[in-house]
Design an enzyme around this catalytic site. Structure first.
Site, mmCIF file in Angstrom:
data_model
loop_
_atom_site.group_PDB
_atom_site.id
_atom_site.type_symbol
_atom_site.label_atom_id
_atom_site.label_comp_id
_atom_site.label_asym_id
_atom_site.label_seq_id
_atom_site.Cartn_x
_atom_site.Cartn_y
_atom_site.Cartn_z
ATOM 1 C CG ASP A 202 0.315 2.055 -2.276
ATOM 2 O OD1 ASP A 202 0.756 1.064 -2.863
ATOM 3 O OD2 ASP A 202 0.999 3.023 -1.947
ATOM 4 C CG ASP A 395 5.346 -2.776 -2.642
ATOM 5 O OD1 ASP A 395 6.208 -2.204 -3.313
ATOM 6 O OD2 ASP A 395 4.262 -2.276 -2.324
#
Lengths: 474, 137
Positions: A202, A395
């Site tokens: 990420d 997330d």
């Protein structure tokens, strides 16, 4: 009216707390639901489920068994994670390519179909686990009818531009919960190494200039398009005193509303939600996308089930002095009510970068700074507005996976990891306010969470148990 | 004053603040989201679509319709065109839910005594075992 005047200088601090709570609450709910599911379904006496691991893409390199040594397990987990991250990278690049080539229709259909599969199959599977474990005497007609309703309404809620906000938010949280529970069924070492690997990925994909998510964002910005993605958007703070009588319906677009009639502009295959919604740049945006969900389907084939994210962006003008987000000089975009936005469902990579894109818009200032520097260039007008914070579904999923896996050990680790994740989320929001550009939301929280898990498991638990045994405290 | 006639459908795009002379029983916005939701024309098309699609064995869609247009349902004389669809959805949902609940409860409580051997074939956990629906995880 004097009342109006006294409210014209609302600073960002007035609504900051509420906005943060509106994003932390669903994250917490998702985590709690996953912990509940893990608690009721993972019976430690049930050896068959504890030792068997699901075969999916995430375990294709190595299947962990309880008899391997620690080093073998670690190596195997590392191989699994590297394979998974590699696949996610490849798929993200494919998404960027598809977005570049503007393949809209195909993506939309595929996304709709796969979201139905996710809600129907994963949800049905988990419901079947519960039914079998607790011997609930439900008949198949009722079960299939309820499941069908649940998945169809879920697909509509996630894709339709104007469904009830609560319903959409609820279904997004449910989707996150289902996928996160699925991921907790991976072997233990693989889960932890995968979490760390995905947060590193990420970080790289969002911040490096060659990262796919950053490419996607830049592509979307250069085309002035929105990247649709599965994004949870908090309800924006409404300042009722400042409602412009002329403003009509608050502009709330789930899908990117392409102001140039370009039907390919919506199809954003990229899961990373970069919320570069030009019309709602003022809104606080926290984007993270959710990657494809790899789910094992009944035929034992590892299948890519893409997740999709509608970009929910809301902007509403709440200052009568400036007709905010809705007027753009270069686009000639005037107050519009929900027009027909095209649906685009981008594929979201798992564990993609979470981009927090928060705009600290001053509600009343004309010189409010848009979130990202790109939007500064494109807009030309700095309009402030009170948008809402957006957080990508990836997330939600990875936070919940972390907490779910912690729940498989003990509740003490759950508390520690929950606090770590919320602290990480707060830090990321602060960084977002500081840097005013897209940021990954996974790294800080996941690293803190993993650190706290291991510290709690190996250090704190010893301490607490010994104190309790010796009747010292607790 | 025109502002007080907020219920006039042609003027519903005018969200004057509720603090003035509007009667309290008149909602300004047809949806539960208020100003974040739909305008009246869009609301009409959504209500109609939800109502029609609910006939495809989707009572939950009718329930969502009623929830979404709760202000319309609650205030008896608001938005007459939308209200037709919402009331019909509410009726449809209640009927369907009553039927489904009665069937499910009969099945669960009656059990084998009532149904005989069919019960074993219809109950979900047996069916899942037979079809192997959970075996692949």
């Amino acid at each position: 009216m004097a009342q109006n005047q006294s409210h014209t200088r609302r600073s960002v601090l007035d609504s900051l707390g509420e906005e943060i709570v509106r994003i932390i609450a669903p994250v917490s709910i998702c985590m709690i639901l996953v912990v509940l599911l893990v608690s009721i379904l993972n019976n430690p006496n049930d050896s068959s489920s504890a030792s068997s691991s699901i075969s999916s893409i995430a375990t294709m390199a190595y299947s962990e068994t309880t008899s391997d040594s620690s080093w073998d397990k670690f190596l195997g987990a590392l191989l699994n994670s590297l394979a998974f991250v590699a696949i996610v990278t490849v798929i993200t690049f494919v998404l960027v390519l598809l977005f570049y080539l503007r393949c809209t229709k195909f993506l939309k259909l595929y996304m709709g179909f796969s979201s139905f599969l996710v809600l129907g199959f994963l949800g049905g599977e988990i419901a079947l686990f519960i039914i079998e474990d607790y011997a609930i005497p439900i008949d198949c007609i009722t079960f299939f009818l309820v499941l069908f309703n649940f998945s169809v309404v879920g697909v509509l809620a996630v894709f339709m531009s104007k469904m009830a906000i609560v319903v959409t938010q609820g279904y997004l949280v449910l989707i996150g919960m289902l996928v996160a529970y699925w991921f907790t069924m991976l072997p233990e070492w693989t889960t932890w190494v995968l979490l760390v690997a995905m947060s590193l990925y990420d970080l790289a994909a969002v911040l490096l200039p060659v990262g796919p998510l950053r490419l996607l964002v830049e592509l979307a910005i250069s085309r002035d398009e929105e990247i649709p993605a599965l994004v949870y958007e908090a309800r924006p703070i409404m300042n009722y005193d400042d409602l412009d009588p002329r403003s009509g319906v608050t502009q709330r677009r789930v899908w990117r509303d392409s102001r140039r009639i370009d039907d390919s502009s919506l199809n954003n295959y990229e899961s990373n939600s970069m919320h570069e919604d030009p019309s709602v740049r003022e809104s606080h945006q926290v984007g993270s996308e959710e990657g494809q969900m790899y789910a094992t389907l009944p035929l034992q084939a590892a299948r890519l089930t893409p997740g999709f994210e509608p970009v929910i962006s809301r902007s509403h003008g709440n200052n009568s002095t400036v007709d905010r987000n809705l007027v753009r000089a270069e686009e000639g975009h005037v107050l519009e009510t929900n027009d027909d936005s095209q649906l685009s469902a981008p594929l979201i990579d798992h564990g993609r970068n979470v981009q927090l894109h928060q705009r600290e818009g001053d509600h009343d200032d004309d010189d409010a700074v848009p979130t990202s520097s790109e939007s500064l260039m494109l807009e030309g007008i700095g309009l402030g507005s009170s948008g809402a914070i957006k957080l990508g579904l990836g997330d939600f999923i990875f936070y919940s996976v972390l907490v779910g896996r912690a729940a498989m050990y003990d509740y003490m680790t759950v508390y520690a990891c929950y606090l770590a994740i919320i602290a990480g989320l707060g830090i990321t929001l602060m960084l977002l306010a500081l840097y005013q550009k897209a940021l990954p939301a996974l790294p800080v929280s996941v690293m803190l969470g993993v650190l706290f898990y291991f510290l709690t498991r190996f250090l704190l638990e010893e301490f607490v148990v010994q104190c309790s045994l010796n009747l010292l405290m607790f | 004053m025109e502002a007080s006639q907020g219920q006039n459908p042609n003027l519903n795009l005018n969200p004057i603040s509720v603090g003035n002379s509007l009667p309290s029983s008149v909602p300004l916005w047809p949806t539960i989201d208020g100003p974040l939701g739909l305008s009246e024309e869009d609301a009409l098309s959504y209500a109609r679509k939800f109502y029609k699609f609910g006939f495809a064995l989707l009572p939950l869609l009718w329930a969502v319709n009623c929830f979404y247009f709760w202000p319309v349902l609650r205030h008896a004389h608001s938005f007459p065109r939308i209200r037709r669809y919402v009331v019909k959805s509410a009726v449809g949902f209640s009927v369907f839910a009553a039927l489904l609940c009665s069937w499910a409860l009969t099945f669960a409580i009656g059990g084998e005594r009532l149904f005989g051997s069919i019960w074993d074939q219809l109950v979900m956990y047996n069916l899942a075992d037979r079809l192997g629906l959970t075996g692949w995880s």
